[in-house]
Design an enzyme around this catalytic site. Structure first.
Site, PDB file in Angstrom:
ATOM      1  N   TYR A  36     -13.621   8.501   4.243  1.00  0.00           N
ATOM      2  CA  TYR A  36     -15.033   8.803   4.493  1.00  0.00           C
ATOM      3  C   TYR A  36     -15.381   8.778   5.983  1.00  0.00           C
ATOM      4  O   TYR A  36     -16.559   8.865   6.342  1.00  0.00           O
ATOM      5  CB  TYR A  36     -15.916   7.781   3.766  1.00  0.00           C
ATOM      6  CG  TYR A  36     -15.760   7.816   2.259  1.00  0.00           C
ATOM      7  CD1 TYR A  36     -16.485   8.718   1.483  1.00  0.00           C
ATOM      8  CD2 TYR A  36     -14.883   6.949   1.607  1.00  0.00           C
ATOM      9  CE1 TYR A  36     -16.338   8.747   0.101  1.00  0.00           C
ATOM     10  CE2 TYR A  36     -14.730   6.974   0.233  1.00  0.00           C
ATOM     11  CZ  TYR A  36     -15.462   7.876  -0.520  1.00  0.00           C
ATOM     12  OH  TYR A  36     -15.311   7.906  -1.883  1.00  0.00           O
TER      13      TYR A  36
ATOM     14  N   ASN B  81      -0.903   3.936   1.177  1.00  0.00           N
ATOM     15  CA  ASN B  81      -1.810   4.707   2.033  1.00  0.00           C
ATOM     16  C   ASN B  81      -1.319   4.650   3.494  1.00  0.00           C
ATOM     17  O   ASN B  81      -1.424   3.621   4.171  1.00  0.00           O
ATOM     18  CB  ASN B  81      -3.215   4.101   1.888  1.00  0.00           C
ATOM     19  CG  ASN B  81      -4.252   4.876   2.656  1.00  0.00           C
ATOM     20  OD1 ASN B  81      -3.974   5.416   3.720  1.00  0.00           O
ATOM     21  ND2 ASN B  81      -5.463   4.919   2.115  1.00  0.00           N
TER      22      ASN B  81
ATOM     23  N   ARG C 120     -11.691  -3.027   8.899  1.00  0.00           N
ATOM     24  CA  ARG C 120     -10.268  -3.424   8.869  1.00  0.00           C
ATOM     25  C   ARG C 120      -9.951  -4.259  10.111  1.00  0.00           C
ATOM     26  O   ARG C 120      -9.266  -5.276  10.023  1.00  0.00           O
ATOM     27  CB  ARG C 120      -9.393  -2.157   8.805  1.00  0.00           C
ATOM     28  CG  ARG C 120      -7.933  -2.430   8.531  1.00  0.00           C
ATOM     29  CD  ARG C 120      -7.213  -1.215   7.987  1.00  0.00           C
ATOM     30  NE  ARG C 120      -7.685  -0.847   6.665  1.00  0.00           N
ATOM     31  CZ  ARG C 120      -8.450   0.219   6.403  1.00  0.00           C
ATOM     32  NH1 ARG C 120      -8.800   1.051   7.371  1.00  0.00           N
ATOM     33  NH2 ARG C 120      -8.871   0.463   5.184  1.00  0.00           N
TER      34      ARG C 120
ATOM     35  N   THR D  29       0.840  -1.203   0.000  1.00  0.00           N
ATOM     36  CA  THR D  29       0.000   0.000   0.000  1.00  0.00           C
ATOM     37  C   THR D  29       0.873   1.250   0.000  1.00  0.00           C
ATOM     38  O   THR D  29       2.026   1.215   0.437  1.00  0.00           O
ATOM     39  CB  THR D  29      -0.925   0.040   1.235  1.00  0.00           C
ATOM     40  OG1 THR D  29      -1.795   1.172   1.138  1.00  0.00           O
ATOM     41  CG2 THR D  29      -0.158   0.149   2.542  1.00  0.00           C
TER      42      THR D  29
ATOM     43  N   ASP E  67      -7.646  -4.037   0.302  1.00  0.00           N
ATOM     44  CA  ASP E  67      -8.456  -3.214  -0.594  1.00  0.00           C
ATOM     45  C   ASP E  67      -9.778  -2.983   0.113  1.00  0.00           C
ATOM     46  O   ASP E  67     -10.410  -3.929   0.590  1.00  0.00           O
ATOM     47  CB  ASP E  67      -8.685  -3.885  -1.950  1.00  0.00           C
ATOM     48  CG  ASP E  67      -9.096  -2.840  -2.973  1.00  0.00           C
ATOM     49  OD1 ASP E  67      -8.237  -2.034  -3.368  1.00  0.00           O
ATOM     50  OD2 ASP E  67     -10.283  -2.806  -3.355  1.00  0.00           O
TER      51      ASP E  67
ATOM     52  N   LYS F   9      -3.771   3.545   6.255  1.00  0.00           N
ATOM     53  CA  LYS F   9      -3.957   2.096   6.385  1.00  0.00           C
ATOM     54  C   LYS F   9      -2.804   1.499   7.168  1.00  0.00           C
ATOM     55  O   LYS F   9      -2.994   0.647   8.040  1.00  0.00           O
ATOM     56  CB  LYS F   9      -3.989   1.439   4.997  1.00  0.00           C
ATOM     57  CG  LYS F   9      -5.254   1.608   4.228  1.00  0.00           C
ATOM     58  CD  LYS F   9      -5.167   0.755   2.964  1.00  0.00           C
ATOM     59  CE  LYS F   9      -6.332   0.970   2.050  1.00  0.00           C
ATOM     60  NZ  LYS F   9      -6.195   0.237   0.785  1.00  0.00           N
TER      61      LYS F   9
HETATM   62  P1  ITT Z   1      -3.683   1.373  -1.650  1.00  0.00           P
HETATM   63  O1  ITT Z   1      -4.448   0.883  -2.846  1.00  0.00           O
HETATM   64  O2  ITT Z   1      -2.308   1.836  -1.938  1.00  0.00           O
HETATM   65  O3  ITT Z   1      -3.744   0.423  -0.490  1.00  0.00           O
HETATM   66  P2  ITT Z   1      -5.859   3.304  -1.528  1.00  0.00           P
HETATM   67  O4  ITT Z   1      -6.196   4.443  -0.621  1.00  0.00           O
HETATM   68  O5  ITT Z   1      -5.891   3.568  -3.019  1.00  0.00           O
HETATM   69  O6  ITT Z   1      -4.449   2.693  -1.092  1.00  0.00           O
HETATM   70  P3  ITT Z   1      -8.060   1.461  -1.816  1.00  0.00           P
HETATM   71  O7  ITT Z   1      -7.947   1.334  -3.271  1.00  0.00           O
HETATM   72  O8  ITT Z   1      -8.295   0.239  -0.982  1.00  0.00           O
HETATM   73  O9  ITT Z   1      -6.771   2.115  -1.147  1.00  0.00           O
HETATM   74  O10 ITT Z   1      -9.199   2.520  -1.495  1.00  0.00           O
HETATM   75  C1  ITT Z   1      -9.670   2.667  -0.230  1.00  0.00           C
HETATM   76  C2  ITT Z   1     -10.495   3.930  -0.116  1.00  0.00           C
HETATM   77  O11 ITT Z   1     -11.684   3.608   0.617  1.00  0.00           O
HETATM   78  C3  ITT Z   1      -9.788   4.949   0.722  1.00  0.00           C
HETATM   79  O12 ITT Z   1      -9.041   5.849  -0.079  1.00  0.00           O
HETATM   80  C4  ITT Z   1     -10.914   5.633   1.451  1.00  0.00           C
HETATM   81  O13 ITT Z   1     -11.490   6.601   0.631  1.00  0.00           O
HETATM   82  C5  ITT Z   1     -11.905   4.512   1.642  1.00  0.00           C
HETATM   83  N1  ITT Z   1     -11.640   3.831   2.933  1.00  0.00           N
HETATM   84  C6  ITT Z   1     -11.159   2.579   3.133  1.00  0.00           C
HETATM   85  N2  ITT Z   1     -11.050   2.308   4.437  1.00  0.00           N
HETATM   86  C7  ITT Z   1     -11.440   3.415   5.075  1.00  0.00           C
HETATM   87  C8  ITT Z   1     -11.561   3.760   6.425  1.00  0.00           C
HETATM   88  O14 ITT Z   1     -11.207   2.933   7.400  1.00  0.00           O
HETATM   89  N3  ITT Z   1     -12.026   4.973   6.718  1.00  0.00           N
HETATM   90  C9  ITT Z   1     -12.378   5.830   5.766  1.00  0.00           C
HETATM   91  N4  ITT Z   1     -12.301   5.592   4.458  1.00  0.00           N
HETATM   92  C10 ITT Z   1     -11.838   4.382   4.114  1.00  0.00           C
END
Ligand code: ITT
Length: 450
Positions: free
Chosen positions: A147, A9, A174, A7, A64, A12
């Protein structure tokens, strides 16, 4: 124990480190990979595979995740990160979500997290975690990310962004997915990963193939199907005074089970692209294998019916049943589902009609009444179950209503046996089904949950 996480992010990574404190979390950005799968599991696998290549012999994981809103048909879903367009812009995503929900009363939603793992031998595993709740009218709180300011989990009156990290992690999607990861990998103490076996405990690839087929055929619900046939057949001794050919009824029940399995395979084939968390989209069963299974189930039903020499009237009813199944799978009309189960009962009554006599006419009203009531009950339960994935309380209630089917069947069989003892073998068969159902539910909790 080292765990490589695919990731970029940082939020995360922080949450994963908090939930798995004993692991040495090593972030690795799977740069350049295209997350173009239709579901979370597919995207998580794409990301984890991209880094597993580099870290052979180690545990690797990708998360994801996203938000699914009932009124928006599950959107933003896999597009959560880029809902308002590229690149990821959280304020714009949240603003768009609020705009799309303007004036919407039913704001039910859920967060989903899918963790895909690659173990040191290269085997892949997938687990999911969900957190149901609803979308607030306006943002509140500064904790968390994405969100979080808009999402109010069920049982709370605060948004995720107003909860502490510990409070969020204890109930979040998560947190729930990572609890399952711990059950597979261990808690991260030295050597854990190699010590803990995981065959069959994950939901996705590498989990037991047998389990995947049991999930496809919702094996824990199967014992409720012959019950319909038994109730239909038991009407004979009570209302037409005829004795029963138990052998024919048992084979008709088996044919009914095969027809139901045909319907389940067809349902998952139709929803191969959209029914997240099912064995076909999760890649556990291929579309081709499911198509073969669908054909085999239909052929098996026909074969059993031929062997049992079921009466001529059984065939049009069975054909109508197949048509209703196919219709329901493509339209999701609740009534079509109700008609399927009503026809199942009718098939039972028709299968038992081996002795044609004038008395058969006596059966028309009770059979029509029983099949009609059954159709209405199943139609109502199917209608009520809509949206259960966003509401765990409703999901439990639907589970009780579906689980209660077998008790209803038994109650009717007891009543019919009290009217005419000739129905006793069917009551015994019904009781055996109940025992089977309870055994399946206890032995296969993972299949019950799906
Ligand atoms: P990676 O793919 O690099 O892991 P990303 O942010 O692009 O990072 P995702 O494709 O899994 O990850 O998209 C997840 C999105 O969903 C994230 O950007 C948030 O907008 C939302 N999200 C996921 N988990 C969340 C959480 O615990 N709280 C708030 N929003 C969340």
């Amino acid at each position: 124990m080292k765990l490589f996480i695919a990731t970029h992010n940082q939020h995360k990574i922080r949450e994963i480190s908090q939930i798995l404190p004993n692991f040495e979390i090593v972030p690795d950005d799977p740069e350049g990979v295209e997350e173009n799968a239709p579901d979370f599991a597919g995207n998580a696998l794409i990301k984890v595979r991209a880094i597993a290549e580099k870290h052979k012999g180690e545990w690797c994981m990708a998360d994801d995740s996203g938000l699914e809103v009932k009124a928006l048909g599950g959107a933003p879903g896999v597009h959560s990160a880029r809902y308002a367009g590229e690149p990821c812009d959280t304020p714009a995503n949240n603003a768009l979500l609020l705009k799309n929900l303007e004036g919407v009363k039913d704001r039910a939603a859920r967060f989903t997290c899918c963790c895909a793992l690659v173990d040191p031998s290269g085997e892949e595993l997938v687990v999911h975690g969900h957190c149901p709740g609803h979308i607030a009218e306006k943002a509140a709180g500064v904790e968390g990310f994405g969100y979080d300011p808009l999402f109010i989990p069920n049982g709370y009156d605060k948004s995720f962004a107003e909860l502490s990290a510990d409070e969020k992690n204890a109930i979040s999607h998560r947190g729930r997915a990572l609890e399952k990861v711990k059950a597979i990998v261990g808690d991260g103490s030295a050597g854990d990963g190699s010590r803990v076996g995981h065959a069959g405990r994950a939901e996705g690839k590498g989990g037991s193939r047998v389990l995947a087929w049991l999930r496809l055929f919702r094996v824990v619900n199967l014992p409720t199907v012959p019950g319909d046939v038994f109730v239909g057949a038991a009407l004979w001794p009570c209302f037409a005074g005829c004795s029963l050919c138990i052998f024919s009824v048992l084979l008709a029940a088996l044919a009914g089970v095969f027809l139901y399995m045909f319907g389940l395979a067809d349902n998952d084939i139709v929803g191969a692209k959209t029914d997240k968390g099912r064995p076909i989209p999760d890649g556990e069963i291929s579309l081709a294998a499911a198509r073969i299974a669908r054909f085999v189930c239909l052929a098996a039903a026909v074969l059993v019916a031929c062997l049992a020499k079921l009466p001529g009237l059984w065939w049009p009813a069975a054909l109508l049943l197949v048509v209703s199944v196919v219709l329901y799978n493509r339209t999701k009309w609740c009534l079509a589902m109700g008609v399927c189960r009503g026809l199942n009962l009718l098939c039972g009554a028709l299968a038992a009609n081996t002795v044609f006599s004038m008395d058969a006419a006596l059966l028309t009203v009770p059979v029509a009444l029983a099949a009609g009531v059954w159709t209405l009950y199943i139609t109502a339960v199917t209608w009520y179950s809509k949206g259960e994935e966003y509401d765990p309380g409703k999901k439990r209630r639907v589970g009780l209503l579906v689980g209660g089917i077998i008790y209803l069947q038994l109650a009717v069989l007891i009543y019919l046996t009290m009217r005419n003892a000739c129905a006793m073998p069917l009551l015994v068969a019904g009781a055996v089904l109940l025992v089977l159902l309870r055994l399946f539910r206890r032995a296969l909790p993972k299949v019950s949950a799906s």
